[in-house]
Design an enzyme around this catalytic site. Structure first.
Site, PDB file in Angstrom:
ATOM      1  N   ASP A   1       0.843  -1.202   0.000  1.00  0.00           N
ATOM      2  CA  ASP A   1       0.000   0.000   0.000  1.00  0.00           C
ATOM      3  C   ASP A   1       0.875   1.248   0.000  1.00  0.00           C
ATOM      4  O   ASP A   1       2.031   1.205   0.425  1.00  0.00           O
ATOM      5  CB  ASP A   1      -0.888   0.033   1.250  1.00  0.00           C
ATOM      6  CG  ASP A   1      -1.834  -1.156   1.310  1.00  0.00           C
ATOM      7  OD1 ASP A   1      -2.144  -1.715   0.239  1.00  0.00           O
ATOM      8  OD2 ASP A   1      -2.245  -1.510   2.428  1.00  0.00           O
TER       9      ASP A   1
HETATM   10  N1  URA Z   1      -1.131  -5.970   3.932  1.00  0.00           N
HETATM   11  C1  URA Z   1      -1.619  -4.719   3.938  1.00  0.00           C
HETATM   12  O1  URA Z   1      -2.647  -4.457   4.555  1.00  0.00           O
HETATM   13  N2  URA Z   1      -0.966  -3.763   3.263  1.00  0.00           N
HETATM   14  C2  URA Z   1       0.185  -3.987   2.597  1.00  0.00           C
HETATM   15  O2  URA Z   1       0.752  -3.066   2.004  1.00  0.00           O
HETATM   16  C3  URA Z   1       0.702  -5.295   2.597  1.00  0.00           C
HETATM   17  C4  URA Z   1       0.031  -6.278   3.270  1.00  0.00           C
END
Ligand code: URA
Length: 237
Positions: free
Chosen positions: A103
């Site tokens: 993310d």
């Molecule tokens: N899980 C998440 O919630 N975000 C990420 O970026 C990676 C794994």
């Protein structure tokens, strides 16, 4: 000299099995002759290989480990946001892409490569490649949570999550945990904590399969993988 199927994969025509299918369908020529055998040896610097009417251009394989900082998106292009590729020199990022996504507000290990076959294998849901994250959580994380993670959680998918290992490093108003998952669903870690009524306030990926984030890298820095790191990733499962 190298095998024709490997040459085609590394030139971006697909995975080993996709390339085999193209060969079988007679869509590949080597110096004007139809080629059907994946194991045929070719000279990558001299032979003229065409696939689906397109000249195959051999590209050396590139593997980079990036310490993704927060604030950039795990994409090759984005109209509004800065992408992880913009952290690299322009000549270095030709044909490479991130293997999976973190993310925008997550940091940590991101593999960048032009090796489509390896990426495909690392991301295949059936392969269950381990991913380890360090997270900080608003509120107390308890033994009960640890057991819930181990049993699997309902995060709104058809099936519960696979058993995940939750190590509680500190349990207080802002808790610190390490978590190992064997799958890679969208926002997986945040959704798993949501499912037990907790909120992730900081998330960092520490490893993916055998590949571990180099502690000497700072956020935004990257380096080429070593031969050993590439070899162990290729040997996974
Ligand atoms: N899980 C998440 O919630 N975000 C990420 O970026 C990676 C794994």
């Amino acid at each position: 000299m190298m095998r024709l199927d490997r040459f085609l994969c590394e030139s971006g025509f697909g995975t080993r099995s996709e390339v085999k299918m193209l060969l079988k369908k007679g869509l590949v020529t080597v110096n004007g002759e139809k080629a059907k055998r994946p194991e045929q040896k070719i000279d990558e610097n001299a032979d003229m290989v065409f696939c689906c009417g397109q000249k195959a251009q051999y590209a050396a394989l590139i593997y980079k480990m990036l310490y993704k900082p927060t604030g950039v998106v795990s994409a090759t292009e984005d109209r509004r946001e800065k992408t992880v590729l913009e952290l690299l020199n322009t000549e270095e990022c030709r044909g490479i892409f991130p293997v999976g996504r973190l993310d925008k507000d997550t940091e940590g290990l991101l593999l960048l490569t032009n090796d489509g076959e390896l990426a495909h294998r690392l991301l295949a849901p059936k392969k269950h490649v381990d991913k380890i994250y360090y997270a900080e959580i608003s509120g107390k994380v308890t033994e009960e949570h640890r057991i819930q993670f181990l049993k699997g959680l309902d995060i709104g998918e058809k099936k519960p999550t696979l058993p995940a290992r939750l190590e509680i490093l500190e349990s207080r108003e802002r808790s610190k945990v390490r978590i190992t998952v064997h799958e890679g669903k969208y926002h997986q870690i945040k959704r798993m904590f949501d499912a037990v009524g907790c909120k992730v306030v900081y998330l960092k990926r520490l490893s993916m399969g055998t590949l571990v984030l180099d502690p000497s890298l700072k956020a935004g820095e990257y380096r080429n993988l070593t031969e050993e790191e590439i070899k162990s990733l290729k040997e996974l499962n």
